[in-house]
Scaffold this motif. Structure first.
Motif, PDB file in Angstrom:
ATOM      1  N   ALA A 243      -1.825 -10.951  12.982  1.00 13.01           N
ATOM      2  CA  ALA A 243      -1.829 -10.143  11.781  1.00 13.01           C
ATOM      3  C   ALA A 243      -2.677  -8.847  11.717  1.00 13.01           C
ATOM      4  O   ALA A 243      -3.680  -8.614  12.414  1.00 13.01           O
ATOM      5  CB  ALA A 243      -2.797 -10.707  10.593  1.00 13.01           C
ATOM      6  N   ILE A 244      -1.908  -7.623  11.745  1.00 13.81           N
ATOM      7  CA  ILE A 244      -2.186  -6.442  12.171  1.00 13.81           C
ATOM      8  C   ILE A 244      -1.554  -5.328  11.469  1.00 13.81           C
ATOM      9  O   ILE A 244      -0.310  -5.401  10.709  1.00 13.81           O
ATOM     10  CB  ILE A 244      -1.872  -6.006  13.755  1.00 13.81           C
ATOM     11  N   GLY A 245      -2.550  -4.239  11.130  1.00 13.70           N
ATOM     12  CA  GLY A 245      -1.676  -3.033  10.198  1.00 13.70           C
ATOM     13  C   GLY A 245      -2.725  -1.920  10.436  1.00 13.70           C
ATOM     14  O   GLY A 245      -3.903  -1.793  11.178  1.00 13.70           O
ATOM     15  N   PRO A 246      -2.554  -0.849   9.820  1.00 15.18           N
ATOM     16  CA  PRO A 246      -1.295  -0.556   8.742  1.00 15.18           C
ATOM     17  C   PRO A 246       0.203  -0.385   9.493  1.00 15.18           C
ATOM     18  O   PRO A 246       0.168   0.276  10.387  1.00 15.18           O
ATOM     19  CB  PRO A 246      -1.704   0.373   7.805  1.00 15.18           C
ATOM     20  N   THR A 247       1.243  -1.007   8.753  1.00 16.38           N
ATOM     21  CA  THR A 247       2.307  -0.502   9.329  1.00 16.38           C
ATOM     22  C   THR A 247       2.812   0.899   9.521  1.00 16.38           C
ATOM     23  O   THR A 247       3.509   1.028  10.626  1.00 16.38           O
ATOM     24  CB  THR A 247       3.489  -1.137   8.429  1.00 16.38           C
ATOM     25  N   SER A 248       2.127   1.663   8.813  1.00 10.61           N
ATOM     26  CA  SER A 248       2.497   3.172   8.945  1.00 10.61           C
ATOM     27  C   SER A 248       1.989   3.771  10.251  1.00 10.61           C
ATOM     28  O   SER A 248       2.339   4.702  10.558  1.00 10.61           O
ATOM     29  CB  SER A 248       1.718   3.947   7.770  1.00 10.61           C
ATOM     30  N   GLU A 249       1.197   3.051  10.842  1.00  9.06           N
ATOM     31  CA  GLU A 249       0.372   3.645  12.252  1.00  9.06           C
ATOM     32  C   GLU A 249       0.761   2.856  13.299  1.00  9.06           C
ATOM     33  O   GLU A 249       0.273   3.083  14.532  1.00  9.06           O
ATOM     34  CB  GLU A 249      -0.993   3.608  11.880  1.00  9.06           C
ATOM     35  N   LEU A 250       1.798   1.887  13.343  1.00  5.83           N
ATOM     36  CA  LEU A 250       2.025   0.896  14.447  1.00  5.83           C
ATOM     37  C   LEU A 250       2.534   1.383  15.623  1.00  5.83           C
ATOM     38  O   LEU A 250       2.297   1.015  16.605  1.00  5.83           O
ATOM     39  CB  LEU A 250       3.082  -0.339  14.015  1.00  5.83           C
ATOM     40  N   LEU A 251       3.438   2.632  15.486  1.00  6.21           N
ATOM     41  CA  LEU A 251       3.824   3.354  16.493  1.00  6.21           C
ATOM     42  C   LEU A 251       2.990   4.384  17.038  1.00  6.21           C
ATOM     43  O   LEU A 251       3.265   4.925  17.971  1.00  6.21           O
ATOM     44  CB  LEU A 251       5.275   4.095  16.006  1.00  6.21           C
ATOM     45  N   GLU A 252       1.797   4.781  16.659  1.00 12.02           N
ATOM     46  CA  GLU A 252       0.644   5.466  17.083  1.00 12.02           C
ATOM     47  C   GLU A 252      -0.095   4.700  18.105  1.00 12.02           C
ATOM     48  O   GLU A 252      -0.374   3.365  18.136  1.00 12.02           O
ATOM     49  CB  GLU A 252      -0.253   5.840  16.044  1.00 12.02           C
ATOM     50  N   TRP A 253      -0.500   5.339  19.257  1.00  7.14           N
ATOM     51  CA  TRP A 253      -1.198   4.878  20.455  1.00  7.14           C
ATOM     52  C   TRP A 253      -2.413   4.033  19.973  1.00  7.14           C
ATOM     53  O   TRP A 253      -2.460   2.939  20.421  1.00  7.14           O
ATOM     54  CB  TRP A 253      -1.510   5.973  21.438  1.00  7.14           C
ATOM     55  N   LYS A 254      -2.987   4.639  19.329  1.00 10.47           N
ATOM     56  CA  LYS A 254      -4.439   3.906  18.668  1.00 10.47           C
ATOM     57  C   LYS A 254      -4.109   2.281  18.512  1.00 10.47           C
ATOM     58  O   LYS A 254      -4.822   1.554  18.912  1.00 10.47           O
ATOM     59  CB  LYS A 254      -5.125   4.706  17.952  1.00 10.47           C
TER      60      LYS A 254
END
Length: 386
Positions: A243-254
């Motif tokens: 379970a991980i988020g936020p979805t708006s940042e999933l494509l950012e490397w961090k």
């Protein structure tokens, strides 16, 4: 065979409706119970607090008398009966990598926290039958034997096999030489899935080479991608839930690096805790604490090698790896509990305060271990992550 019938009649209330058929073969009395903890999180979960409206019937649907004998055990009078049916509702409003949750978009269960079982019949075959909306699909490592019907060899396999069903799930597959892998995302993000398949295949293939073989022939990553900041992973026999988020940042490397880190960690657990396990946990006893003094091995080594194998497989650069290692070392050096309680005793006491605050600096959750390769290996005893 133990047979379970599962549905959520009113999903907006977050209740799951469960019926279980147990063969009792004329016993005078029969006990059913709910696990009190789940492997991967070494604390008592008190799952029975979510159970409501327990009823028991015989094979002619006549009600049977029963009573609770402790917080998670029900004793049923069933003299002369061949089969009994246990019916109850389970409140499912906690969404993380080890919970059970229901709403109008998904039915997500970790059987170990919501399905009653019999200690006497734990080695029998267990069967799951789902009643779901027509637009739902099911993702699980269990063997499929019907359109909404799945089978486990025994309760141990069932307890270790989460199920994610929903109307927004996207599944992506790839094949390694010894392993078929499936990524199940509760929110389909094709670009994310493409990146994950490339990187997952690299670290998974390297991990298999590291161990020399793979104890399973297929593996499932079940992802709960959440709109808010979250980080949690739980290992299972042939799968993991992350379970991980936020979805708006999933494509950012961090955040994507965190996906890689937790995924490699949980995959390493296939060997280290699932197939290589402390003697105290062979088999798991779901009715009480399973104490062990080797948490720094089954969690610490897993964290250390999870990071290292990402670098060795080329998924992490050397800089990525060293930054991660520095973070682990700082956690260790800044944890003054290492002066107060040995690592083995800290592992034993995880059942007390591994996930909640006890006395400040009472124990430690990290250590350095000398490796057989002649250099200092860093192994983090990070049970609080679970």
């Amino acid at each position: 065979m133990i047979r379970y019938f599962i549905q959520s009649k009113k999903p907006t209330t977050h209740y799951i409706d469960i019926e279980i058929l147990f063969p009792v073969l004329g016993k005078e009395a029969f006990e059913v119970c709910l696990p009190v903890w789940r492997p991967g999180r070494y604390e008592l979960g008190n799952f029975a607090k979510n159970v409501r409206c327990v009823e028991v019937f015989d094979d002619r649907d006549y009600p049977l008398h029963f009573e609770k004998t402790d917080k998670s055990t029900w004793r049923i009078k069933c003299a002369g009966k061949k089969q009994i049916k246990v019916v109850y509702s389970y409140f499912s409003f906690e969404l993380n990598a080890g919970s059970t949750y229901a709403d109008e978009h998904q039915l997500y269960i970790n059987p170990v926290n919501c399905l009653m079982y019999s200690k006497e019949l734990v080695n029998l075959q267990h069967e799951l039958n789902f009643t779901l909306p027509s637009d739902f699909t099911i993702s699980t490592s269990l063997e499929k034997i019907g359109s909404c019907q799945y089978s486990a060899a025994d309760f141990h396999e069932l307890a270790d096999s989460p199920v994610l069903a929903g109307n927004k799930i996207s599944t992506f597959s790839f094949q390694l030489p010894l392993l078929k892998t499936q990524l199940h995302l509760n929110e389909g993000i094709p670009l994310l899935a493409e990146k994950m398949m490339n990187d997952f295949s690299a670290f998974m293939e390297y991990t298999i080479k590291f161990f020399g073989d793979c104890p399973v022939s297929d593996f499932h990553f079940l992802f709960q991608l959440l709109p808010f900041r979250f980080y949690h992973g739980v290992e299972h026999l042939k799968s993991t839930v992350i379970a991980i988020g936020p979805t708006s940042e999933l494509l950012e490397w961090k955040l994507y690096a965190e996906i890689l880190g937790v995924s490699c960690h949980e995959f390493f657990h296939v060997w280290n805790i699932k197939f290589i396990r402390p003697a105290e946990m062979l088999p798991y006893d779901y009715s009480r604490e399973n104490y062990s003094r080797s948490g720094f091995v089954y969690e610490g080594f897993t964290t250390y090698y999870g990071d290292l194998l990402l670098w060795r497989s080329g998924v992490f650069t050397e800089r990525d790896y060293l930054l991660t290692l520095a973070e682990r070392i700082n956690k260790h050096l800044n944890n003054f509990g290492r002066f107060n309680l040995s690592l083995a005793d800290s592992s034993f006491d995880t059942w007390l305060d591994g996930y909640v605050q006890g006395a400040p600096h009472r124990d430690r959750k990290s250590t350095r271990l000398n490796s057989s390769h002649g250099y200092i290996s860093y192994a983090v005893f990070c049970l609080k992550k679970k």
